[in-house]
Design a protein around this motif. Structure first.
Motif, PDB file in Angstrom:
ATOM      1  N   VAL A  54      38.498  39.139  28.780  1.00  0.00           N
ATOM      2  CA  VAL A  54      37.949  39.706  27.542  1.00  0.00           C
ATOM      3  C   VAL A  54      37.035  38.692  26.865  1.00  0.00           C
ATOM      4  O   VAL A  54      35.953  39.041  26.384  1.00  0.00           O
ATOM      5  N   GLU A  55      37.434  37.426  26.849  1.00  0.00           N
ATOM      6  CA  GLU A  55      36.585  36.374  26.278  1.00  0.00           C
ATOM      7  C   GLU A  55      35.270  36.244  27.045  1.00  0.00           C
ATOM      8  O   GLU A  55      34.197  36.123  26.459  1.00  0.00           O
ATOM      9  N   ILE A  56      35.358  36.304  28.361  1.00  0.00           N
ATOM     10  CA  ILE A  56      34.153  36.244  29.193  1.00  0.00           C
ATOM     11  C   ILE A  56      33.260  37.444  28.913  1.00  0.00           C
ATOM     12  O   ILE A  56      32.044  37.316  28.812  1.00  0.00           O
ATOM     13  N   ASP A  57      33.860  38.611  28.767  1.00  0.00           N
ATOM     14  CA  ASP A  57      33.095  39.812  28.459  1.00  0.00           C
ATOM     15  C   ASP A  57      32.347  39.674  27.139  1.00  0.00           C
ATOM     16  O   ASP A  57      31.229  40.160  26.993  1.00  0.00           O
ATOM     17  N   GLN A  58      32.936  38.989  26.183  1.00  0.00           N
ATOM     18  CA  GLN A  58      32.303  38.822  24.878  1.00  0.00           C
ATOM     19  C   GLN A  58      31.133  37.845  24.910  1.00  0.00           C
ATOM     20  O   GLN A  58      30.200  37.980  24.131  1.00  0.00           O
ATOM     21  N   ILE A  59      31.182  36.851  25.800  1.00  0.00           N
ATOM     22  CA  ILE A  59      30.097  35.868  25.793  1.00  0.00           C
ATOM     23  C   ILE A  59      28.960  36.212  26.759  1.00  0.00           C
ATOM     24  O   ILE A  59      27.871  35.674  26.636  1.00  0.00           O
ATOM     25  N   LEU A  60      29.200  37.126  27.710  1.00  0.00           N
ATOM     26  CA  LEU A  60      28.143  37.527  28.635  1.00  0.00           C
ATOM     27  C   LEU A  60      27.319  38.664  28.047  1.00  0.00           C
ATOM     28  O   LEU A  60      27.853  39.577  27.425  1.00  0.00           O
ATOM     29  N   ARG A  61      26.027  38.600  28.276  1.00  0.00           N
ATOM     30  CA  ARG A  61      25.148  39.692  27.872  1.00  0.00           C
ATOM     31  C   ARG A  61      25.364  40.894  28.797  1.00  0.00           C
ATOM     32  O   ARG A  61      25.817  40.735  29.923  1.00  0.00           O
ATOM     33  N   PRO A  62      24.994  42.090  28.354  1.00  0.00           N
ATOM     34  CA  PRO A  62      25.062  43.247  29.255  1.00  0.00           C
ATOM     35  C   PRO A  62      24.211  43.003  30.499  1.00  0.00           C
ATOM     36  O   PRO A  62      23.146  42.402  30.432  1.00  0.00           O
ATOM     37  N   LYS A  63      24.693  43.449  31.625  1.00  0.00           N
ATOM     38  CA  LYS A  63      24.041  43.310  32.932  1.00  0.00           C
ATOM     39  C   LYS A  63      23.914  41.851  33.369  1.00  0.00           C
ATOM     40  O   LYS A  63      23.031  41.504  34.137  1.00  0.00           O
ATOM     41  N   SER A  64      24.795  40.998  32.868  1.00  0.00           N
ATOM     42  CA  SER A  64      24.836  39.601  33.298  1.00  0.00           C
ATOM     43  C   SER A  64      25.660  39.480  34.565  1.00  0.00           C
ATOM     44  O   SER A  64      26.221  40.462  35.055  1.00  0.00           O
ATOM     45  N   THR A  65      25.756  38.270  35.071  1.00  0.00           N
ATOM     46  CA  THR A  65      26.453  38.031  36.330  1.00  0.00           C
ATOM     47  C   THR A  65      27.621  37.081  36.129  1.00  0.00           C
ATOM     48  O   THR A  65      27.471  36.046  35.480  1.00  0.00           O
ATOM     49  N   LEU A  66      28.751  37.444  36.697  1.00  0.00           N
ATOM     50  CA  LEU A  66      29.928  36.583  36.755  1.00  0.00           C
ATOM     51  C   LEU A  66      30.247  36.376  38.218  1.00  0.00           C
ATOM     52  O   LEU A  66      30.458  37.341  38.957  1.00  0.00           O
ATOM     53  N   ILE A  67      30.269  35.132  38.646  1.00  0.00           N
ATOM     54  CA  ILE A  67      30.650  34.807  40.022  1.00  0.00           C
ATOM     55  C   ILE A  67      31.993  34.104  39.965  1.00  0.00           C
ATOM     56  O   ILE A  67      32.153  33.112  39.253  1.00  0.00           O
ATOM     57  N   VAL A  68      32.945  34.638  40.714  1.00  0.00           N
ATOM     58  CA  VAL A  68      34.304  34.094  40.726  1.00  0.00           C
ATOM     59  C   VAL A  68      34.619  33.616  42.128  1.00  0.00           C
ATOM     60  O   VAL A  68      34.493  34.373  43.094  1.00  0.00           O
ATOM     61  N   ARG A  69      35.023  32.378  42.207  1.00  0.00           N
ATOM     62  CA  ARG A  69      35.485  31.806  43.480  1.00  0.00           C
ATOM     63  C   ARG A  69      36.970  31.519  43.317  1.00  0.00           C
ATOM     64  O   ARG A  69      37.371  30.705  42.485  1.00  0.00           O
ATOM     65  N   ASP A  70      37.797  32.240  44.094  1.00  0.00           N
ATOM     66  CA  ASP A  70      39.240  32.104  43.944  1.00  0.00           C
ATOM     67  C   ASP A  70      39.935  32.668  45.176  1.00  0.00           C
ATOM     68  O   ASP A  70      39.279  33.059  46.140  1.00  0.00           O
ATOM     69  N   THR A  71      41.251  32.755  45.118  1.00  0.00           N
ATOM     70  CA  THR A  71      42.025  33.286  46.246  1.00  0.00           C
ATOM     71  C   THR A  71      41.858  34.805  46.315  1.00  0.00           C
ATOM     72  O   THR A  71      41.496  35.450  45.326  1.00  0.00           O
ATOM     73  N   THR A  72      42.150  35.361  47.473  1.00  0.00           N
ATOM     74  CA  THR A  72      42.043  36.813  47.654  1.00  0.00           C
ATOM     75  C   THR A  72      42.983  37.550  46.713  1.00  0.00           C
ATOM     76  O   THR A  72      42.615  38.582  46.139  1.00  0.00           O
ATOM     77  N   GLU A  73      44.167  37.033  46.538  1.00  0.00           N
ATOM     78  CA  GLU A  73      45.145  37.667  45.637  1.00  0.00           C
ATOM     79  C   GLU A  73      44.600  37.751  44.213  1.00  0.00           C
ATOM     80  O   GLU A  73      44.671  38.803  43.570  1.00  0.00           O
ATOM     81  N   ILE A  74      44.036  36.679  43.736  1.00  0.00           N
ATOM     82  CA  ILE A  74      43.484  36.646  42.382  1.00  0.00           C
ATOM     83  C   ILE A  74      42.270  37.564  42.272  1.00  0.00           C
ATOM     84  O   ILE A  74      42.124  38.308  41.295  1.00  0.00           O
ATOM     85  N   ILE A  75      41.408  37.549  43.275  1.00  0.00           N
ATOM     86  CA  ILE A  75      40.217  38.410  43.256  1.00  0.00           C
ATOM     87  C   ILE A  75      40.628  39.875  43.199  1.00  0.00           C
ATOM     88  O   ILE A  75      40.052  40.665  42.433  1.00  0.00           O
ATOM     89  N   ASN A  76      41.619  40.267  43.969  1.00  0.00           N
ATOM     90  CA  ASN A  76      42.084  41.658  43.957  1.00  0.00           C
ATOM     91  C   ASN A  76      42.641  42.044  42.591  1.00  0.00           C
ATOM     92  O   ASN A  76      42.387  43.140  42.084  1.00  0.00           O
ATOM     93  N   GLU A  77      43.409  41.159  41.997  1.00  0.00           N
ATOM     94  CA  GLU A  77      43.962  41.423  40.673  1.00  0.00           C
ATOM     95  C   GLU A  77      42.848  41.484  39.624  1.00  0.00           C
ATOM     96  O   GLU A  77      42.837  42.353  38.755  1.00  0.00           O
ATOM     97  N   LEU A  78      41.915  40.573  39.739  1.00  0.00           N
ATOM     98  CA  LEU A  78      40.795  40.534  38.805  1.00  0.00           C
ATOM     99  C   LEU A  78      39.900  41.761  38.950  1.00  0.00           C
ATOM    100  O   LEU A  78      39.396  42.297  37.961  1.00  0.00           O
TER     101      LEU A  78
END
Length: 88
Positions: A54-78
């Motif tokens: 939610v914090e990330i959503d508030q600081i990113l502009r609409p149509k911005s990019t978030l790149i997440v590097r993490d484990t498969t388990e975390i990516i699926n949950e995210l």
């Protein structure tokens, strides 16, 4: 050497390390790009990382990019969290 600092700030070519456990002083919708490297794996031990999303959503502009590097388990949950927020 030439002073290239104005170009770096003008084009937004700077980065920072940030402790997500502390409040982040910024204007809403300030960033176009955010890259996180195993952030959610580290935070899962201490926090419910939905709050961080939610914090990330508030600081990113609409149509911005978030790149997440993490484990498969975390990516699926995210993925389920961000889809519920209508992110692509």
């Amino acid at each position: 050497t030439p002073d290239t600092l104005p170009i770096i700030y003008e084009r937004g070519l700077f980065d920072m390390y940030y402790d997500w456990c502390k409040s982040f002083s910024t204007y809403h919708r300030s960033y176009d790009f955010l890259y996180v490297d195993y952030l959610f794996s580290r935070l899962k031990k201490m926090y419910n990382f939905q709050v961080v999303v939610v914090e990330i959503d508030q600081i990113l502009r609409p149509k911005s990019t978030l790149i997440v590097r993490d484990t498969t388990e975390i990516i699926n949950e995210l993925e389920s969290i961000v889809k519920s927020m209508n992110w692509e």
